[in-house]
Design a protein around this motif. Sequence first.
Motif, mmCIF file in Angstrom:
data_model
loop_
_atom_site.group_PDB
_atom_site.id
_atom_site.type_symbol
_atom_site.label_atom_id
_atom_site.label_comp_id
_atom_site.label_asym_id
_atom_site.label_seq_id
_atom_site.Cartn_x
_atom_site.Cartn_y
_atom_site.Cartn_z
ATOM 1 N N UNK A 237 -2.441 -4.033 -11.128
ATOM 2 C CA UNK A 237 -1.861 -2.704 -10.955
ATOM 3 C C UNK A 237 -1.418 -2.478 -9.515
ATOM 4 N N UNK A 238 -1.939 -3.264 -8.600
ATOM 5 C CA UNK A 238 -1.506 -3.291 -7.200
ATOM 6 C C UNK A 238 -1.851 -2.037 -6.403
ATOM 7 N N UNK A 239 -2.693 -1.162 -6.931
ATOM 8 C CA UNK A 239 -3.160 -0.024 -6.138
ATOM 9 C C UNK A 239 -4.140 -0.539 -5.084
ATOM 10 N N UNK A 240 -3.990 -0.039 -3.869
ATOM 11 C CA UNK A 240 -4.729 -0.572 -2.726
ATOM 12 C C UNK A 240 -5.767 0.424 -2.205
ATOM 13 N N UNK A 241 -6.500 -0.016 -1.180
ATOM 14 C CA UNK A 241 -7.350 0.896 -0.416
ATOM 15 C C UNK A 241 -6.496 1.544 0.660
ATOM 16 N N UNK B 78 0.813 -1.217 0.000
ATOM 17 C CA UNK B 78 0.000 0.000 0.000
ATOM 18 C C UNK B 78 0.847 1.268 0.000
ATOM 19 N N UNK B 79 2.011 1.214 0.634
ATOM 20 C CA UNK B 79 2.831 2.421 0.796
ATOM 21 C C UNK B 79 3.500 2.877 -0.501
ATOM 22 N N UNK B 80 3.551 2.013 -1.506
ATOM 23 C CA UNK B 80 4.351 2.310 -2.700
ATOM 24 C C UNK B 80 3.533 2.954 -3.825
ATOM 25 N N UNK B 81 2.732 3.929 -3.476
ATOM 26 C CA UNK B 81 1.886 4.587 -4.476
ATOM 27 C C UNK B 81 2.724 5.316 -5.515
ATOM 28 N N UNK B 82 3.658 6.133 -5.059
ATOM 29 C CA UNK B 82 4.474 6.915 -5.994
ATOM 30 C C UNK B 82 5.330 6.001 -6.862
ATOM 31 N N UNK C 276 -8.003 5.435 -8.337
ATOM 32 C CA UNK C 276 -8.875 6.549 -8.695
ATOM 33 C C UNK C 276 -8.369 7.860 -8.097
ATOM 34 N N UNK C 277 -7.812 7.796 -6.912
ATOM 35 C CA UNK C 277 -7.276 8.999 -6.280
ATOM 36 C C UNK C 277 -6.100 9.570 -7.074
ATOM 37 N N UNK C 278 -5.178 8.704 -7.473
ATOM 38 C CA UNK C 278 -4.012 9.165 -8.222
ATOM 39 C C UNK C 278 -4.397 9.667 -9.612
ATOM 40 N N UNK C 279 -5.383 9.019 -10.229
ATOM 41 C CA UNK C 279 -5.856 9.504 -11.526
ATOM 42 C C UNK C 279 -6.516 10.865 -11.382
ATOM 43 N N UNK C 280 -7.269 11.056 -10.302
ATOM 44 C CA UNK C 280 -7.910 12.347 -10.078
ATOM 45 C C UNK C 280 -6.882 13.442 -9.858
ATOM 46 N N UNK C 281 -5.741 13.086 -9.281
ATOM 47 C CA UNK C 281 -4.658 14.061 -9.087
ATOM 48 C C UNK C 281 -3.910 14.358 -10.378
#
Length: 398
Positions: free
Chosen positions: A279-283, A241-245, A310-315
């Motif tokens: 894609x491994x994007x988490x909650x 979860x921590x590896x969003x960037x 969805x959060x990263x796409x919105x950003x």
Amino acid sequence: MGGGGGGVPNLHGQKAKSFCLYTLHLISKIAVSLFLSLAFIFKFFCPHISSSVLASGDGNLNQHMGNLNTIQAGKGRRSKYKRKLSLGSFNDRAHEGIKTVEADNLCEFSRNSDLCICIVTWNMNGQVSYEDLVELVGSNRRYDILVVGLQEVPRNNIARLLQDALVETHDLLGKAIMQSLQLYVFGPKKSDLLIKELKVDKHSVGGCGGMMRRKKGAVAIRINYKGFRMVFITCHLSAHARNVEERNSECRHISHSLFAKYWNPYARPSQITIWLGDLNYRLQGIDTHPARTLIQRNLHRLLTSKGQLLQEAQRGQIFNGYCEGTLTFKPTYKYNIGNSNYDTSYKVRVPSWTDRILFKIEDPDEISASLHCYESVDDIYSSDHKPVRAHICFKLSK
């Protein structure tokens, strides 16, 4: 007297000249200070404008930010041609995020469409059975193209198993393989005559995951089929979860690198781009037990706003302008192997929609799309992921 009187004007002239020089110097300092102040205000209060100005400097900022419009362009000649080689973009315009599309669950296949595609993604967790693959491809096979993206594939001959499962209806048109990350495209019998172009490529990210059959990166197939110019990309991005960037960065590197070696300034752009994979994007922002309670009560739709993708796409970081079906199915990870219970190990991971299918049409005035299905395949128990399947039909505008 005449000589003495002639010296006075010269003295005044020197003073006047010095005064003028001093005044010009003072004015220039004020102008520089004013310019720097305006520049600071401009950058601070209008960062989106200043970024676009910077982007226009070398015409390549969008490429580094993950512009899929330029997948086909190489690393050398960065020019106006790159905008023509479009495959869909992450953030080359005011960001829109990912558009959610309702699936109508109705399809007459090619009767009202020019091309129908079934897309499947599955993280196999190193396990496979022929029966699972039969379930994966489904029994209703009237689609024109079947796209299968697989991650953590075991060392079996998956291509042969898939061909056996589809032997009565479809042939293998193309495949892209990078160790445990694999992509297959199937078409109806003898449909290879409808192919005008087929190219494959791959891009690796991360470290030694391939040694554990957990290769990270992407493989892709570019195909011109029935006059539709399409790109299919299956990926497996970094976990946790921590590896969003890190995942965002991997998306950008993948989009920058795929098909760079085939760069052609005169090539016609791809019309449709489809990304599928783990894609491994988490909650985030919710603990595992509250999340599981909502899922058990069939209220998992309330969790979609917690999703990192969805959060990263919105950003505006990734997948700008892409479409995805509504997440009506339950999170696809992480399950206990052998049943449909979520992770009961000591990690008790937060359930997440890690497995996704996204699509983008470059010119909606040229091609229209309808989503008829977006679902998880819940009757497969051999992996800690549930497969995800989508059915999309396309029609050329007259």
